[in-house]
Design an enzyme around this catalytic site. Sequence first.
Site, short mmCIF file in Angstrom:
data_model
loop_
_atom_site.label_atom_id
_atom_site.label_comp_id
_atom_site.label_asym_id
_atom_site.label_seq_id
_atom_site.Cartn_x
_atom_site.Cartn_y
_atom_site.Cartn_z
N HIS A 57 50.96 50.49 35.79
CA HIS A 57 52.42 50.56 35.95
C HIS A 57 52.81 50.23 37.39
O HIS A 57 53.76 49.47 37.64
CB HIS A 57 52.91 51.96 35.58
CG HIS A 57 54.33 52.24 35.97
ND1 HIS A 57 55.40 51.59 35.39
CD2 HIS A 57 54.86 53.10 36.89
CE1 HIS A 57 56.54 52.04 35.93
NE2 HIS A 57 56.23 52.96 36.84
N HIS A 81 54.98 53.85 44.70
CA HIS A 81 56.20 54.62 44.44
C HIS A 81 55.96 55.94 43.71
O HIS A 81 56.77 56.87 43.82
CB HIS A 81 57.22 53.77 43.68
CG HIS A 81 56.93 53.58 42.23
ND1 HIS A 81 56.04 52.64 41.75
CD2 HIS A 81 57.40 54.22 41.13
CE1 HIS A 81 55.99 52.70 40.43
NE2 HIS A 81 56.80 53.66 40.02
N GLU A 85 54.69 61.69 44.25
CA GLU A 85 55.20 62.58 43.21
C GLU A 85 54.11 63.04 42.24
O GLU A 85 54.10 64.18 41.80
CB GLU A 85 56.31 61.87 42.42
CG GLU A 85 56.97 62.75 41.36
CD GLU A 85 58.11 62.05 40.65
OE1 GLU A 85 58.75 62.69 39.82
OE2 GLU A 85 58.36 60.86 40.94
N ASP A 86 53.16 62.14 41.93
CA ASP A 86 52.22 62.42 40.84
C ASP A 86 50.77 62.65 41.26
O ASP A 86 49.91 62.84 40.41
CB ASP A 86 52.25 61.26 39.82
CG ASP A 86 53.60 61.13 39.14
OD1 ASP A 86 54.31 62.16 39.07
OD2 ASP A 86 53.94 60.03 38.69
N ASP A 291 80.57 29.93 22.74
CA ASP A 291 79.96 29.77 24.06
C ASP A 291 78.65 30.53 24.18
O ASP A 291 78.42 31.28 25.11
CB ASP A 291 80.93 30.20 25.17
CG ASP A 291 81.48 31.60 24.92
OD1 ASP A 291 81.21 32.16 23.84
OD2 ASP A 291 82.19 32.11 25.80
#
Length: 743
Positions: A57, A81, A85-86, A291
């Site tokens: 991920h 990222h 946190e994990d 369109d």
Amino acid sequence: MSESNVDEIRRSFEELLALRQQDSRDTNVALLTSAYETACAAHTGQTRDDGKPYVTHSIAVARILVELGVDDVAIAAGLLHDVVEDTPVTLDEIRTTFGDEIATIVDGVSKLEDPTEQVFADRKAMPDDTRAVLRGQETRRELVKRAENLHRLLLAMSGEPRIVIVKLADRLHNMRTLGALERPDRLRIAEETLALFAPLAHRVGMARVKAELEDLAFATLCPDEYRRLARLVDQTRAERQSEVEEAIAVLTARLEEEGVHNATVLGRPKHLYSIYRKMETQQLPFDEIYDLIALRIIVYTKQQCYVALGVVSNLWQPMPGMFADYIAQPKPNGYQSLHTKVIGPRGKPLEIQIRTWAMHRTAEFGIAAHWAYKEQGDGAIPDRTIPKSLAESLRRILEPSTERTAVSFLTEVLNDFSTEQIFVFTPKRDVMDLPKGSTPIDFAYRVHSDVGNHAVGAIVNGRMVPLTHELQSGDIVEIITRKSGAPSRDWLAVVKTSDARAKIRSYFRKQAEAECADRGRSALLEEAKRRKIPLKLVRDEAVREIAPTFNRNSESEVYASIGHGLVDPVTVLNRLPAVKALHQEQAVAEATRPVPSVRDLTGVPYRRARCCLPLPGDAVRAYVSRGQGYSLHRADCPNLKRLEEQDPERVVTQEYPMKPNQTLTTPIRVLVADRYAILQEVAMQISGTRTFIDGVRSQSHRDKTATLDFKVALRDVQHLADVTAAIQRVPDVISVERLWSLW
């Protein structure tokens, strides 16, 4: 992790690195490799719901960031990222290894707990109906938590916009891999994506991300509609492709003839959700949507854009009113293009966009484009200037939040995000974005609070219109003001922007406070006269001096509290130093006089007077009955004054006897601007102070206000003050006052 997994993960990262190096010859390979290795080590043993190693991920998010063309700092932050946190890795370790910029982005994303942890409960709501979703049976705690997460996201974004770029990349990969989750989780994530993240991507100009998020959410929430529409589009693809190829060939040849060399002409298929929304909003069947594919002309200079526009206009007949110049007047998110609509080569409407390659990058990637590297001379220079209009848009989102509860902040921002925008102009031709349906009132408050508060009329396109006139894209708006002008409460029912609504509420709140302060000051002076206290002792300066003892900042706030019935005027008088001194002198003078009244009521039964319903902490006096104990009244109770005139010897000063765990039913009245769910929001604020509500009644009025009466169980006057402060945080609350008696 198996050896094959390790090899596959390594290959994925090497592909990412190669892709990045194609875009930038100055790629910081060492930085990205270090971030990758740190993520792999930190996430060892962790897997996703599909069973794949979790670090896949992280790499996928970084790959999306590479495709968006952002800088190496943001890509490294994408790899890292979820680490803080994990995993056991700390933010300080990230800062030490990778520096402050990456640590700030990682910290910002980490603090933004995924809002999908809170549930959009109304599964039957249309996917784009934010208000219907918000009417789900969520608990207050869930709503508040999500609102706080959203607020943190926007605050973080305003300080470091790469946080939101990483967050959107994270959400995009999560949407691409929804299939591994259980159906309730898929619905929850898709609903919130459509309500918040797709509009947020649009607001920051990331059109490509917005379109994919919308289609992925649409496929999850309305799978039957999605499949039906995809089938219909596929069935007509060959015919449309033939038409588009014909138009591209004719247009490319004519551009070359006119000296616009090396122009790129592309067919731009509309994504399925946009087709679905057009069918829904305009009530059109699929065979009347002409369109489905538009043309996009991409050139190298601004001058070539206008030459290309002339070519298009000479080739095909322009449709009246279907031209917009977003090059001369860019959209607030930085978007620039020429838009026109013509009758195409087969007699069908054809949309055409014309832009330069630089404009195209901004249109596709929005705010992310401002961290791309632009080739200039021998080096690559990052362009990190965010459009002023976008920064202003972010400021507007955040500015009114101090006057809003967490829940109402969530409601208003989601509604603002999910509403279609229009673009209007000031007399100086500055562009301004507003929600569709906005009025000159919204425009006036966007210019300045004073302009809105004193607006009396508007001129739109040179013609006088009422302030409630609905604005359209392209309108030129001028506001007429007058010193005597003032907002009307009716405006709350017609404005579309949350900042206009907040400023109108603020005006009426201040007006109500001023009126209440005048009423409170008069009550204080009347009480001083009744007690024969010289008025020179009750000066504003003296009241200002004791204001902090009531947790107030000024004498006007003390007066307003008296006017609202939250503070007893007798209590205020007794705290004034000069009045205290006067009482001491009087006490000395009366020390030798016989006192005809009862002095000690300890153990004597008492009751709470129903005419004024005093609370512990109020200045109270006792009226002694014959053989029935005594009744406690607020010292300023009008009924007590009458009793004292009839039997002065029966009225004595008395402290309120305190009982453990005692609560007393007390009526309060809340004046509000009448709107949907206002009663529920006020009740939620009261409940949030751990206060039991014994009864409620409401009454709407013709001036678009409403009166909400509550019976609440209170311990004392401090408890009352806490409840009042909580209620005043609700948007559209104009005033809160304590009533004298129960209804």
